[in-house]
Enzyme design. Sequence first.
Site, short mmCIF file in Angstrom:
data_model
loop_
_atom_site.label_atom_id
_atom_site.label_comp_id
_atom_site.label_asym_id
_atom_site.label_seq_id
_atom_site.Cartn_x
_atom_site.Cartn_y
_atom_site.Cartn_z
N ARG A 173 0.80 -1.22 0.00
CA ARG A 173 0.00 0.00 0.00
C ARG A 173 0.83 1.28 0.00
O ARG A 173 0.47 2.27 -0.59
CB ARG A 173 -0.95 -0.01 1.18
CG ARG A 173 -2.32 -0.50 0.72
CD ARG A 173 -3.36 -0.24 1.73
NE ARG A 173 -3.05 -1.00 2.94
CZ ARG A 173 -3.93 -1.21 3.90
NH1 ARG A 173 -5.13 -0.71 3.82
NH2 ARG A 173 -3.62 -1.92 4.95
N ASP A 230 -1.92 -23.54 13.31
CA ASP A 230 -0.73 -22.84 12.80
C ASP A 230 0.35 -23.82 12.33
O ASP A 230 1.05 -23.57 11.35
CB ASP A 230 -0.18 -21.93 13.91
CG ASP A 230 1.04 -21.12 13.46
OD1 ASP A 230 1.00 -20.60 12.33
OD2 ASP A 230 2.01 -21.01 14.23
N GLU A 234 9.60 -24.96 19.26
CA GLU A 234 10.08 -23.59 19.04
C GLU A 234 10.35 -22.93 20.37
O GLU A 234 9.62 -23.16 21.34
CB GLU A 234 9.02 -22.78 18.31
CG GLU A 234 8.71 -23.27 16.91
CD GLU A 234 7.86 -22.26 16.16
OE1 GLU A 234 8.43 -21.47 15.42
OE2 GLU A 234 6.63 -22.26 16.36
N LYS A 279 12.38 -27.41 2.79
CA LYS A 279 13.55 -27.66 3.65
C LYS A 279 14.31 -28.87 3.14
O LYS A 279 13.72 -29.88 2.78
CB LYS A 279 13.11 -27.87 5.11
CG LYS A 279 12.58 -26.59 5.76
CD LYS A 279 12.30 -26.79 7.23
CE LYS A 279 11.54 -25.62 7.81
NZ LYS A 279 12.38 -24.60 8.44
N LYS A 334 0.36 -19.50 3.42
CA LYS A 334 -0.61 -19.87 4.44
C LYS A 334 -0.96 -18.67 5.32
O LYS A 334 -0.19 -17.72 5.31
CB LYS A 334 -0.08 -21.03 5.28
CG LYS A 334 1.08 -20.62 6.21
CD LYS A 334 1.49 -21.74 7.09
CE LYS A 334 0.82 -21.70 8.43
NZ LYS A 334 1.58 -20.98 9.47
N HIS A 356 6.19 -24.02 3.61
CA HIS A 356 7.64 -23.84 3.47
C HIS A 356 8.43 -25.03 4.01
O HIS A 356 9.59 -25.21 3.65
CB HIS A 356 8.11 -22.51 4.08
CG HIS A 356 8.21 -22.50 5.57
ND1 HIS A 356 7.15 -22.28 6.39
CD2 HIS A 356 9.27 -22.67 6.40
CE1 HIS A 356 7.55 -22.31 7.66
NE2 HIS A 356 8.84 -22.55 7.69
N HIS A 379 2.43 -27.94 8.32
CA HIS A 379 3.79 -28.50 8.33
C HIS A 379 3.84 -29.93 8.88
O HIS A 379 4.45 -30.82 8.29
CB HIS A 379 4.72 -27.62 9.17
CG HIS A 379 4.64 -26.16 8.85
ND1 HIS A 379 4.52 -25.70 7.55
CD2 HIS A 379 4.66 -25.05 9.63
CE1 HIS A 379 4.48 -24.37 7.57
NE2 HIS A 379 4.55 -23.95 8.82
N LYS A 381 5.15 -23.43 21.31
CA LYS A 381 5.97 -22.22 21.46
C LYS A 381 6.58 -22.24 22.86
O LYS A 381 5.99 -22.81 23.78
CB LYS A 381 5.10 -20.97 21.32
CG LYS A 381 4.32 -20.90 20.01
CD LYS A 381 5.07 -20.14 18.96
CE LYS A 381 4.27 -19.98 17.69
NZ LYS A 381 5.13 -19.92 16.49
C1 BG6 Z 1 5.06 -20.77 10.40
C2 BG6 Z 1 4.22 -20.52 11.62
O1 BG6 Z 1 4.31 -21.39 9.40
O2 BG6 Z 1 6.15 -21.62 10.74
C3 BG6 Z 1 5.04 -19.92 12.74
O3 BG6 Z 1 3.16 -19.63 11.29
C4 BG6 Z 1 6.26 -20.77 13.01
O4 BG6 Z 1 4.27 -19.77 13.92
C5 BG6 Z 1 7.01 -21.07 11.72
O5 BG6 Z 1 7.10 -20.05 13.91
C6 BG6 Z 1 8.12 -22.07 11.96
O6 BG6 Z 1 8.91 -22.20 10.82
P1 BG6 Z 1 10.42 -22.64 10.92
O7 BG6 Z 1 10.89 -22.76 9.51
O8 BG6 Z 1 11.14 -21.58 11.72
O9 BG6 Z 1 10.42 -23.96 11.65
#
Ligand code: BG6
Length: 482
Positions: A46, A231, A212, A178, A144, A174, A236, A331
């Site tokens: 924007r 999430d 994490e 990896k 996502k 993503h 994943h 987390k």
């Molecule tokens: C994202 C989540 O898809 O993946 C995040 O929304 C998360 O909450 C992240 O922290 C983790 O990705 P990576 O590659 O750091 O393991």
Amino acid sequence: MTSPAQTLLLFGATGDLSRRMLLPSLFGLDADGLLPADLVIYGTARGELGDDGFRETAAKALAGIVAERKLDPSVQERFLNRLHYVAADASVPETLGAIGDAVRPNAGRLAIFLSTAPSLFEKTIAGLEMAGLAGEGTRLALEKPLGQDLESSREINDAVARVFPEKRTFRIDHYLGKETVQNLLALRFGNILFEPLWNASAIDHVQITVGETVGLEGRTSYFDGMGSLRDMVQNHMLQLLALVAMEAPAQFTATAVRDEKVKVLRSLRKLDAARESVIGQYTAGAVAGQPVPGYIDELGDPSATETFVALKAHVDNWRWHGVPFYLRTGKRLPSRKSEIVIQFKPVPHSMFSGRGAILHPNRLVITIQPDENIRFSIMAKQPGLDRGGIRLREVPLDIGLPNAFADVRRRIAYERLLLDLIEGDPTLFVRRDEVEAQWDWIDAIRAGWADNGMVPKNYPAGTWGPAAAIALTERDGVSWHD
Ligand code: BG6
């Protein structure tokens, strides 16, 4: 569809994902000569930035990489010269006309990446169509979250499908970019060793952990609306599970691989939420020796969102009959660790037991983060004359991938995914039927939580979730691999 894109159009170009991942990835590809020579990159958001402002934003995002790789400033200059910027409000389809005017001359081969809120997808797509940017030669990548449940995900997918056919829709997860995740495919299907044992006859259980150490990271409204199940598990972790559990695809092609994954996702047994899932929310504690606040304090509001989830899943098919898949993610856990553990069964009879030796069943640990590692634990005899009985010990067969491939630069997941998008290879993107099978399973778990009145149990930051998560496996005689 196999000719590489000539133009890449990034929505949300000044956002967090773009600055942290997309621009550095594109630059990394360019520095290694992997981008098509004529590729032009348009950023849009924007703010009124202009080309110079966008190039400045990009230069800041790249500073660390340029310094670390000791790159010649001309490499950065070449990359920055590819960048252009057009301001537009993705929520107002008519404003995309300016992008159309800028991009249309090269729109024959166009790749578009939407890294904006999904609530904007529908309007953005309508705007792209109006601007003449949705033709045969356009591929569309979507970040996502694709919805919050099956219904909203279908709405998004329908809106996309009205303009972009499935073969031109690239849904990002993503984790699929990896390196170790793909190495899982090499390990399973590039070796004769494991596949004959990769089933219920030899495997006791599977564990998938994505831990994490970070907390909310300022993503309050997004994360609090989602929670760890949606999430992390919906996308994943279920993709990891599918790659572990799928049958061997006949070819490494988009259709063959995704056909096999979706069969697994559709074979997931509906969970008994009360018995087979545990949810948690972190309270104040310490991570890596540093005190951190609890989730509620970080958020500033009361919340029943889970920041931890542990599940016991089953894939109801012949290969995996009776083999639990334990999944956990959260987390503010003690370490950043993503790994898959394949726990094999004990040998059926130990000829060493009369000699006092204890056997540990074989275990394969595939570490995705922080290091890429594959470790296979086997039993070996400890050297010695064994007068007091045979002593066997578990020893690791390690494939430390950074060591085995020390001369190859490790790439971030988005480098591969962006290059695949530019080149038009959808193999590592998620197909609509996969996403919907994932949501179907996840929605049933959430319904189970609601039916059973389940709310997250507290766990102090810096621990592996609530005690109930330990009990989830221990009552089956299984310990989490910490
Ligand atoms: C994202 C989540 O898809 O993946 C995040 O929304 C998360 O909450 C992240 O922290 C983790 O990705 P990576 O590659 O750091 O393991």
